[in-house]
Design a protein around this motif. Structure first.
Motif, PDB file in Angstrom:
ATOM      1  N   PHE A 220      45.020  68.164  69.712  1.00 13.34           N
ATOM      2  CA  PHE A 220      45.041  67.677  68.341  1.00 13.34           C
ATOM      3  C   PHE A 220      43.785  67.630  67.605  1.00 13.34           C
ATOM      4  N   ILE A 221      43.665  68.406  66.384  1.00 11.79           N
ATOM      5  CA  ILE A 221      42.438  68.634  65.683  1.00 11.79           C
ATOM      6  C   ILE A 221      42.632  68.207  64.353  1.00 11.79           C
ATOM      7  N   SER A 222      41.429  67.289  63.578  1.00 13.65           N
ATOM      8  CA  SER A 222      41.971  67.091  62.272  1.00 13.65           C
ATOM      9  C   SER A 222      40.363  67.230  61.690  1.00 13.65           C
ATOM     10  N   PHE A 223      40.415  67.468  60.212  1.00 13.49           N
ATOM     11  CA  PHE A 223      39.314  67.437  59.692  1.00 13.49           C
ATOM     12  C   PHE A 223      39.422  66.705  58.233  1.00 13.49           C
ATOM     13  N   SER A 224      40.601  66.636  57.622  1.00 19.21           N
ATOM     14  CA  SER A 224      40.616  65.946  56.365  1.00 19.21           C
ATOM     15  C   SER A 224      40.244  64.154  56.465  1.00 19.21           C
ATOM     16  N   PRO A 225      39.746  63.809  55.660  1.00 15.79           N
ATOM     17  CA  PRO A 225      39.323  62.231  55.780  1.00 15.79           C
ATOM     18  C   PRO A 225      40.689  61.409  55.717  1.00 15.79           C
ATOM     19  N   ASN A 226      41.955  61.906  55.219  1.00 18.85           N
ATOM     20  CA  ASN A 226      43.043  61.065  55.347  1.00 18.85           C
ATOM     21  C   ASN A 226      43.641  61.220  56.919  1.00 18.85           C
ATOM     22  N   MET A 227      43.441  62.477  57.532  1.00 14.62           N
ATOM     23  CA  MET A 227      44.051  62.574  58.809  1.00 14.62           C
ATOM     24  C   MET A 227      42.840  61.917  59.854  1.00 14.62           C
ATOM     25  N   GLN A 228      41.710  61.691  59.517  1.00 11.03           N
ATOM     26  CA  GLN A 228      40.910  61.092  60.566  1.00 11.03           C
ATOM     27  C   GLN A 228      41.184  59.635  60.381  1.00 11.03           C
ATOM     28  N   LYS A 229      41.485  59.052  59.293  1.00  9.01           N
ATOM     29  CA  LYS A 229      41.861  57.787  59.110  1.00  9.01           C
ATOM     30  C   LYS A 229      43.187  57.240  59.619  1.00  9.01           C
ATOM     31  N   ILE A 230      44.052  58.262  59.683  1.00  8.99           N
ATOM     32  CA  ILE A 230      45.406  58.153  60.545  1.00  8.99           C
ATOM     33  C   ILE A 230      44.780  58.048  62.023  1.00  8.99           C
ATOM     34  N   MET A 231      43.882  59.034  62.707  1.00  8.35           N
ATOM     35  CA  MET A 231      43.650  59.169  63.991  1.00  8.35           C
ATOM     36  C   MET A 231      42.905  57.969  64.293  1.00  8.35           C
ATOM     37  N   LYS A 232      42.320  57.231  63.516  1.00 10.07           N
ATOM     38  CA  LYS A 232      41.728  55.807  63.742  1.00 10.07           C
ATOM     39  C   LYS A 232      42.684  54.962  64.068  1.00 10.07           C
ATOM     40  N   MET A 233      43.918  54.927  63.048  1.00  6.94           N
ATOM     41  CA  MET A 233      44.844  54.031  63.180  1.00  6.94           C
ATOM     42  C   MET A 233      45.464  54.238  64.556  1.00  6.94           C
ATOM     43  N   VAL A 234      45.729  55.518  64.788  1.00  6.95           N
ATOM     44  CA  VAL A 234      46.435  55.783  66.261  1.00  6.95           C
ATOM     45  C   VAL A 234      45.716  55.226  67.335  1.00  6.95           C
ATOM     46  N   GLY A 235      44.383  55.163  67.339  1.00  9.78           N
ATOM     47  CA  GLY A 235      43.673  54.579  68.385  1.00  9.78           C
ATOM     48  C   GLY A 235      43.976  53.190  68.683  1.00  9.78           C
ATOM     49  N   LYS A 236      43.948  52.475  67.205  1.00 11.74           N
ATOM     50  CA  LYS A 236      44.142  51.220  67.317  1.00 11.74           C
ATOM     51  C   LYS A 236      45.470  50.577  67.727  1.00 11.74           C
TER      52      LYS A 236
END
Length: 182
Positions: A22-38
């Protein structure tokens, strides 16, 4: 019918893509990826919502991969693809002779199959209301009972669900249990 059920389980297992790709560039997707980690760090039940095709299953796979349960399997169940008459026996399993047409040896349910890992209930909005009650009881008591079974079975499973439906509206309409919505 047995062949159909086995095919459903195998199809569910093969649906899980490798989350490391999974690769993400958009700020919204990066925000989701941080949430996934938490979220992955907390052993809880989750509901992932979004329109069809946005990658809810990928998010669920990522949560599992980053969780402490990643050494065990993730079992994918599409609640909308299993006929209403079969979904309870698929999730909870059954004892020999529990109903006409049942396997003579009985069958382990998907909740038990996912024991130690994650059960992904895709299209949870399609789950019949009466089965939502049984699922809620399993979540609260961490115990299941198969159809025709006399003994409860303790389980250790993380349940993650996804839907493209408006769950809040379904709660208002009485077609989805409010206590399953969180």
């Amino acid at each position: 019918m047995e062949s159909f059920q086995e095919e459903l389980v195998e199809l569910g297992k093969s649906q899980n893509k490798d989350p490391e790709e999974f690769i993400s560039f958009s700020p919204n997707m990066q925000k989701i990826m941080k949430m996934v980690g938490k979220i992955a760090k907390v052993d809880s039940t989750e509901l992932v919502t979004g329109k069809s095709g946005v990658g809810k299953g990928v998010i669920v796979s990522l949560i599992h991969k980053k969780s402490s349960r990643n050494k065990k399997q993730i079992v994918h169940v599409n609640c909308g693809a299993i006929p209403e008459a079969l979904i309870e026996s698929e999730l909870f399993g059954y004892e020999p002779g529990a109903f006409t047409g049942a396997n003579k040896e009985g069958k382990k349910g998907l909740l038990e199959e996912a024991n130690g890992g994650t059960l992904f209930l895709d299209e949870i909005g399609e789950m019949p209301l009466n089965l939502q009650v049984k699922l809620l009881k399993a979540l609260q008591e961490i115990v299941i009972q198969c159809l025709g079974g006399a003994k409860p079975l303790e389980i250790d499973v993380r349940i993650t669900a996804a839907t493209n439906k408006d769950i809040e509206q379904m709660v208002e309409e009485g077609t989805f249990r409010e206590d399953l919505n969180g």
